[in-house]
Design an enzyme around this catalytic site. Structure first.
Site, PDB file in Angstrom:
ATOM      1  N   LYS A  32       0.832  -1.209   0.000  1.00 31.15           N
ATOM      2  CA  LYS A  32       0.000   0.000   0.000  1.00 31.15           C
ATOM      3  C   LYS A  32       0.868   1.261   0.000  1.00 31.15           C
ATOM      4  O   LYS A  32       0.660   2.184  -0.792  1.00 31.15           O
ATOM      5  CB  LYS A  32      -0.906  -0.017   1.239  1.00 31.15           C
ATOM      6  CG  LYS A  32      -1.910   1.105   1.265  1.00 31.15           C
ATOM      7  CD  LYS A  32      -2.728   1.077   2.551  1.00 31.15           C
ATOM      8  CE  LYS A  32      -3.646  -0.115   2.607  1.00 31.15           C
ATOM      9  NZ  LYS A  32      -4.490  -0.116   3.807  1.00 31.15           N
ATOM     10  N   ARG A 102      -3.237   2.879   9.102  1.00 30.73           N
ATOM     11  CA  ARG A 102      -3.606   1.575   8.535  1.00 30.73           C
ATOM     12  C   ARG A 102      -2.375   0.709   8.320  1.00 30.73           C
ATOM     13  O   ARG A 102      -1.303   1.215   8.003  1.00 30.73           O
ATOM     14  CB  ARG A 102      -4.223   1.737   7.142  1.00 30.73           C
ATOM     15  CG  ARG A 102      -5.517   2.466   7.082  1.00 30.73           C
ATOM     16  CD  ARG A 102      -5.828   2.655   5.598  1.00 30.73           C
ATOM     17  NE  ARG A 102      -6.671   3.809   5.391  1.00 30.73           N
ATOM     18  CZ  ARG A 102      -7.952   3.735   5.082  1.00 30.73           C
ATOM     19  NH1 ARG A 102      -8.535   2.585   4.957  1.00 30.73           N
ATOM     20  NH2 ARG A 102      -8.653   4.836   4.893  1.00 30.73           N
ATOM     21  N   GLY A 111      -8.002  -6.765   5.057  1.00 29.37           N
ATOM     22  CA  GLY A 111      -8.751  -6.774   6.306  1.00 29.37           C
ATOM     23  C   GLY A 111      -8.137  -7.631   7.400  1.00 29.37           C
ATOM     24  O   GLY A 111      -8.735  -7.820   8.445  1.00 29.37           O
ATOM     25  N   MET A 113      -5.418  -7.097   9.101  1.00 25.65           N
ATOM     26  CA  MET A 113      -4.819  -6.358  10.213  1.00 25.65           C
ATOM     27  C   MET A 113      -5.655  -5.112  10.497  1.00 25.65           C
ATOM     28  O   MET A 113      -6.747  -4.963   9.975  1.00 25.65           O
ATOM     29  CB  MET A 113      -3.378  -6.045   9.896  1.00 25.65           C
ATOM     30  CG  MET A 113      -2.535  -7.310   9.938  1.00 25.65           C
ATOM     31  SD  MET A 113      -0.827  -7.011   9.589  1.00 25.65           S
ATOM     32  CE  MET A 113      -0.897  -6.513   7.913  1.00 25.65           C
ATOM     33  N   ARG A 346      -4.203  -1.065  -5.444  1.00 27.78           N
ATOM     34  CA  ARG A 346      -3.343  -2.254  -5.381  1.00 27.78           C
ATOM     35  C   ARG A 346      -3.801  -3.228  -6.457  1.00 27.78           C
ATOM     36  O   ARG A 346      -4.912  -3.106  -6.977  1.00 27.78           O
ATOM     37  CB  ARG A 346      -3.442  -2.909  -4.004  1.00 27.78           C
ATOM     38  CG  ARG A 346      -4.853  -3.337  -3.680  1.00 27.78           C
ATOM     39  CD  ARG A 346      -5.003  -3.870  -2.290  1.00 27.78           C
ATOM     40  NE  ARG A 346      -6.413  -4.027  -1.974  1.00 27.78           N
ATOM     41  CZ  ARG A 346      -6.895  -4.219  -0.771  1.00 27.78           C
ATOM     42  NH1 ARG A 346      -6.099  -4.227   0.276  1.00 27.78           N
ATOM     43  NH2 ARG A 346      -8.178  -4.385  -0.569  1.00 27.78           N
ATOM     44  N   HIS A 465     -14.641  -8.475   2.846  1.00 24.99           N
ATOM     45  CA  HIS A 465     -13.334  -9.118   3.013  1.00 24.99           C
ATOM     46  C   HIS A 465     -13.353 -10.614   2.761  1.00 24.99           C
ATOM     47  O   HIS A 465     -12.515 -11.148   2.050  1.00 24.99           O
ATOM     48  CB  HIS A 465     -12.809  -8.853   4.426  1.00 24.99           C
ATOM     49  CG  HIS A 465     -12.559  -7.409   4.663  1.00 24.99           C
ATOM     50  ND1 HIS A 465     -13.032  -6.758   5.763  1.00 24.99           N
ATOM     51  CD2 HIS A 465     -11.920  -6.500   3.919  1.00 24.99           C
ATOM     52  CE1 HIS A 465     -12.676  -5.494   5.689  1.00 24.99           C
ATOM     53  NE2 HIS A 465     -11.994  -5.323   4.576  1.00 24.99           N
ATOM     54  N   SER A 792      11.754 -44.439 -18.942  1.00 28.08           N
ATOM     55  CA  SER A 792      10.711 -43.623 -18.319  1.00 28.08           C
ATOM     56  C   SER A 792      10.858 -43.790 -16.814  1.00 28.08           C
ATOM     57  O   SER A 792      10.846 -44.913 -16.305  1.00 28.08           O
ATOM     58  CB  SER A 792       9.332 -44.084 -18.787  1.00 28.08           C
ATOM     59  OG  SER A 792       8.357 -43.317 -18.125  1.00 28.08           O
ATOM     60  N   CYS A 860       6.856 -40.866 -15.586  1.00 27.31           N
ATOM     61  CA  CYS A 860       5.446 -41.250 -15.590  1.00 27.31           C
ATOM     62  C   CYS A 860       4.884 -41.522 -14.198  1.00 27.31           C
ATOM     63  O   CYS A 860       3.758 -41.976 -14.062  1.00 27.31           O
ATOM     64  CB  CYS A 860       5.209 -42.437 -16.516  1.00 27.31           C
ATOM     65  SG  CYS A 860       6.041 -43.917 -15.951  1.00 27.31           S
ATOM     66  N   TYR A 880       9.809 -35.524 -21.686  1.00 25.24           N
ATOM     67  CA  TYR A 880       8.386 -35.281 -21.453  1.00 25.24           C
ATOM     68  C   TYR A 880       7.993 -35.742 -20.063  1.00 25.24           C
ATOM     69  O   TYR A 880       8.696 -36.538 -19.439  1.00 25.24           O
ATOM     70  CB  TYR A 880       7.529 -36.015 -22.513  1.00 25.24           C
ATOM     71  CG  TYR A 880       7.594 -37.512 -22.371  1.00 25.24           C
ATOM     72  CD1 TYR A 880       6.749 -38.194 -21.497  1.00 25.24           C
ATOM     73  CD2 TYR A 880       8.548 -38.250 -23.078  1.00 25.24           C
ATOM     74  CE1 TYR A 880       6.838 -39.567 -21.322  1.00 25.24           C
ATOM     75  CE2 TYR A 880       8.645 -39.619 -22.914  1.00 25.24           C
ATOM     76  CZ  TYR A 880       7.792 -40.278 -22.024  1.00 25.24           C
ATOM     77  OH  TYR A 880       7.892 -41.622 -21.840  1.00 25.24           O
TER      78      TYR A 880
HETATM   79  C1  PEP Z   1       5.990 -45.492 -10.810  1.00 26.63           C
HETATM   80  O1  PEP Z   1       6.454 -46.345 -10.054  1.00 26.63           O
HETATM   81  O2  PEP Z   1       6.254 -44.297 -10.714  1.00 26.63           O
HETATM   82  C2  PEP Z   1       5.058 -45.884 -11.874  1.00 26.63           C
HETATM   83  C3  PEP Z   1       4.643 -45.022 -12.766  1.00 26.63           C
HETATM   84  O3  PEP Z   1       4.574 -47.152 -11.859  1.00 26.63           O
HETATM   85  P1  PEP Z   1       3.462 -47.653 -10.834  1.00 26.63           P
HETATM   86  O4  PEP Z   1       2.926 -46.462 -10.124  1.00 26.63           O
HETATM   87  O5  PEP Z   1       2.448 -48.340 -11.655  1.00 26.63           O
HETATM   88  O6  PEP Z   1       4.236 -48.581  -9.959  1.00 26.63           O
END
Ligand code: PEP
Ligand code: MG
Length: 907
Positions: A32, A102, A111, A113, A346, A465, A792, A860, A880
């Site tokens: 403020k 304030r 609000g 404080m 603000r 508030h 993965s 994954c 990914y």
């Molecule tokens: C993991 O272990 O991260 C995985 C993707 O396989 P799950 O969860 O099926 O064991």
């Protein structure tokens, strides 16, 4: 000497101290104070004032709540300068300077404080002011407010006690609103207030303006550590050591008559993001009347009719300040006898929906870049687009019982609690869904509000508030539901004839502002919001990390594609094995004692798997599909030993009471079958099935099983390919810890693949790879990459095996203790542990790619949808992340943020 006090017009002094570091300015002066300094600098009409720094607050708190040396001296000096600027004198009877005091922390905490207005008044000054201005009612109302706020904030008298006096006075005077009370009535109220203060505190209300100022400043400092401020900070993730600044500002009055007004507004609609001024005002009132929700306010657009000139100026100021801050503003203004003053500006709090729309609109208006727009939307906000909504079908047969202002979107269904403490107990401690229902929204309710699924109030406006808080934390809310009469004493509410008791169900719709009795079904909406689609497509342009989905069924795959999946990163084939009609066959396969019996069972699973995979390939036409071969421990498919033993005891009992030979015979056969089953289950039982015969170990022990799965994958792929579908199968082997396992496993599987393609006379690209989910695999990734064409990371198992914490029990027991006591920063099953698991990933990525150029690497585990983990994956150079379809939009945005935050410290 430390400079603790800055006048609003000392922009150059601040610049000299902190340069262009606006973050540091906000840190020192609070949000403020920094904004008032800035607005003054660009000639916005701001009533003169000064800011006492957060540094002063921290020094005050550190010194056991005593004013740091020099602070008071500097405050007095600033008051002297204010007197010069305004031509008024603090404490002077004929020309008094009145100020407000304030809080103003670095991050806005609406609000949370304390505030004291009209400091500088006492009985004598008020008497004079009453005669001089010829407005005795006005003068005594000012003093009444000071005594009330000072009595509450500084001297600790509960506000309800003062409010009770006001109600009594309105009754005595025969009026319904405070605005109708005359000077005599106010004099009586003030006298009563003074008595109350005396009896509560044993002290007099101080009539010395300097004492008022000093004590109010100290109270604001202390309010940094008040319960509601602490609760708010904990929920908003604001650090506890920032401290608050204090703003002392010349009072201007919106309650001097019909050509005066006061209001609060946002430069855009905070619920929907529509580009129009949105807010409330009151003629002849002080600011707190608007936010308290105790008087019916007027919509800001009406000011265009009531005070057209002022409204035009307000619009201009709004536009200028939006441009200046490049953000939607939340502003407070006062019009004193026709002159417009801006009291504060603000960045406005808004819903996720508004955030997204405003960000896109501001790009279109040329105010911000696409990158800034993407950076502004937090991944968690995308969640609100997936917020439950009331089921439209159910709504067709039901009428709402009341309606109010739709201040925060989404639907909430839960039991009614009228008390924030009860809401907290039911919601946080007992895990119940609660709707907090209150007469009006007050900052003190924040703990109950945060524990509730939704909020309803019978009074209060869009800018009250708790409405702001509900919006910020994504709690659906409906406020100002005038039809509701709440009977706090008897724990019930009345809507006309209808009575709803505490603990009964209520359903609310924060989009429409409608309220329904009972427990309505909710649905998750599709994310078809056009502005969100814009943001996500810009995020796609920025991000380098790919996003795939964990999807097992064609239906999931279709949704995943809709939500932006660039392939399937994990299809857990065991989920298909659990289906009701398949389980008996799977059991047969496991229990088989001869090769033929097993081969038969495996063969009958083939066509089923084939059709599963076909659906996935068709849905993912042109995109890679990773199919993971069977992984879980076998006992997950078998009945439990305990269950079987119970069944056997029961059968044996029946045997003792068998009526005839036939029954004896039948029971005998059944008992012998069950005995065999129990023996097999016992033979297969392992003390630690999670560390037992699962994943590739299973594949190696039952060779026909993985071969059947690979055959199914390639049969399905060939069928789709024949129909012109572009198939990209990737076969993944789970729980590998040693390159030798892969070597032994992959050769027959690759042969099967080739065989099937040859049979069909087809060829298309495919990969055989592995999960990296055991530390040994990560540490020997180079060797493993000789066999695997892709990696993965199964970060669920990798976390389990790195930490030696069972993933199934992680949310209970010691982990909660660890988190609470900060022995670990984040739950490692929610956010990848960067130093341990992250380090293993780093080694595996480096050694894997050293061995195989361009090795495709994904993640994954559940972490694939967690923004912090996504940032780490980006930094580690993963190709990914793969997550559930519903997390995909979040992952896309988080992946873009990872690029935008490159080289920035972790937040
Ligand atoms: C993991 O272990 O991260 C995985 C993707 O396989 P799950 O969860 O099926 O064991
Ligand atoms: Mg796993």
């Amino acid at each position: 000497m430390k400079k603790y006090v800055y006048l609003f017009n000392e922009f150059d002094d601040i610049r000299a101290r902190l340069g262009d570091d606006w973050d540091a300015v906000r840190g020192l002066l609070g949000g403020k104070g920094a904004n008032l300094l800035d607005a003054t600098h660009i000639d916005i009409p701001v009533p003169p004032g000064f800011t006492i720094t957060t540094e002063a607050c921290n020094d005050f708190l550190a010194a056991g709540e005593t004013m740091p040396e020099k602070l008071w001296e500097q405050t007095l000096e600033a008051i002297r300068k204010l007197e010069e600027q305004t031509g008024k004198k603090f404490g002077d009877v004929s020309n008094p300077l009145l100020v407000s005091c304030r809080s103003g922390a670095r991050f806005s905490m609406p609000g949370m404080m304390d505030t004291v207005l009209n400091i500088g008044l006492n009985e004598e000054i008020t008497r004079k002011l009453a005669t001089r201005t010829d407005r005795p009612r006005f003068a005594y109302d000012l003093l009444r407010r000071l005594v009330q706020m000072f009595g509450n904030v500084v001297m600790g008298v509960p506000d309800e006690v003062f409010e009770a006096v006001l109600s009594a006075q309105r009754r005595t005077s025969g009026v319904t609103t405070d605005a109708e009370l005359n000077a005599d009535a106010w004099t009586a109220v003030i006298a009563r207030f003074r008595e109350i203060i005396r009896s509560y505190t044993g002290e007099e209300f101080p009539s010395d303006p300097l004492e008022q100022l000093k004590r109010a400043t100290e109270a604001v400092f202390k309010s940094w550590n008040g319960r509601r401020a602490i609760d708010y900070r904990a929920a908003a993730g604001i650090p506890d050591d920032l401290g608050t600044a204090v703003n002392i500002q010349t009072m201007v009055f919106g309650n001097v008559g019909e050509n005066s007004a006061t209001g609060v507004f946002m430069t855009r609609n905070a619920t929907t993001g529509e580009p129009q001024l949105e807010g409330d005002y009151l003629i002849n009132a002080q600011g707190e009347d608007v936010v308290a929700g105790t008087r019916a306010t007027l919509p800001i657009a009406r000011l265009g009719e009531d005070m057209p000139e002022n409204y035009k100026s307000l619009e201009l100021i709004a536009r200028r300040l939006e441009k200046h801050h490049r953000n939607m503003q939340d502003m407070e203004f006062t019009i004193e006898e026709g002159t417009l003053w801006l009291l504060q500006t603000r960045d406005g709090k808004r819903t996720a929906q508004a955030e997204v729309r405003i960000a896109v609109n501001m790009v279109e208006e040329g105010l911000i870049s696409r990158e800034e727009a993407v950076a502004r939307v937090k991944p968690a906000q995308v969640d609100f687009f997936l917020h439950p909504q009331l089921d439209a079908e159910a709504l067709q047969d039901i009428q709402p019982v009341a309606s109010g202002l739709n201040v925060s979107p989404g639907a909430a269904v839960g039991v009614v609690a009228f008390d924030p403490d009860l809401a907290e107990r039911w919601g946080s401690e007992e895990g119940r869904d609660v709707i907090l229902v209150r007469p009006e929204t007050r900052p003190d309710d924040v703990h109950g509000l945060l524990a509730a699924k939704g909020v309803v109030t019978s009074r209060g406006g869009r800018t009250s508030h708790a409405a702001l808080v509900a919006r910020q934390f994504g709690r659906p809310a409906v406020v100002g539901v005038e039809k509701i009469e709440i009977d706090l004493e008897n724990h019930r509410m009345r809507i006309g004839e209808l009575v709803i008791e505490e603990g009964e169900h209520l359903s609310i719709d924060g989009n429409s502002g409608l309220i329904y009795q009972g427990k309505l079904p909710t649905v998750v909406p599709d994310i078809a919001n056009p502005w969100l689609i814009n943001i996500l497509s810009w995020a796609d342009d920025i991000r380098r990390l790919g996003v795939r989905a964990n999807a097992d069924y064609p239906e999931d795959a279709r949704r995943a594609r809709e939500y932006g999946a660039e392939g399937i990163g994990l299809c857990r084939t065991e989920h298909m094995f659990f289906q009701e009609e398949r389980l008996p066959i799977v059991r047969k396969m496991i229990m088989a004692t001869t090769q033929t019996e097993r081969a038969e069972a495996i063969a009958s699973l083939l066509p089923m798997q084939c059709s599963d995979f076909e659906g996935l390939f068709r849905a993912m036409d042109g995109l890679p599909v990773i199919i993971r071969l069977l992984d879980p421990p076998l006992h997950e498919f078998l009945p439990s030993e305990h269950e079987l033993a119970l069944e056997l005891t029961d059968l044996k009992l029946q045997l003792q009471h068998a009526a005839d030979l036939q029954q004896l015979d039948n029971l005998g056969t059944e008992i012998s079958k069950k005995n065999d089953l129990l023996e097999r289950v016992q033979a297969l039982s392992e003390s630690n099935p999670m560390l037992g015969t699962r994943g590739v170990r299973l594949g190696l022990l039952i060779p026909g099983l993985y071969r059947m799965q690979v055959r199914a994958v390639f049969e399905a792929a060939c069928r789709c390919h024949a129909d012109g579908v572009d198939v990209k199968p990737e076969v993944m082997i789970p729980l590998v810890s040693n390159a030798s396992e892969l070597r032994a496993m992959l050769e027959p599987l690759k042969n099967t693949a080739k065989e099937v393609m040859k049979q069909h006379g087809m060829e298309f690209g495919y990969l055989f790879g592995t999960m990296i989910e055991i530390p040994r695999a990560a540490l020997t990734a180079g060797e493993i990459a000789q066999e695997a064409e892709f990696f993965s990371f199964g970060t669920n198992d990798l976390t389990q095996t790195t930490y030696a914490i069972s993933r199934d029990d992680a949310e209970s027991g010691f982990m909660m203790h660890y988190l609470k006591n900060k022995l670990i920063r984040d739950n490692p099953f929610a956010t990848i542990d960067p130093e341990g698991v992250g380090r293993l990933m780093k080694i595996a990525i480096r050694e894997g790619r050293e061995q195989r150029d361009g090795l495709e690497i994904g993640v994954c585990g559940e972490h694939g949808g967690d923004p912090k983990s996504i940032r780490l994956c980006h930094e580690l150079g993963v190709d990914y992340v793969s997550c559930s379809p519903f997390r995909l939009p979040i992952a896309r945005l988080a992946a873009a943020h990872a690029v935008l935050n490159e080289n920035q410290p972790d937040r």
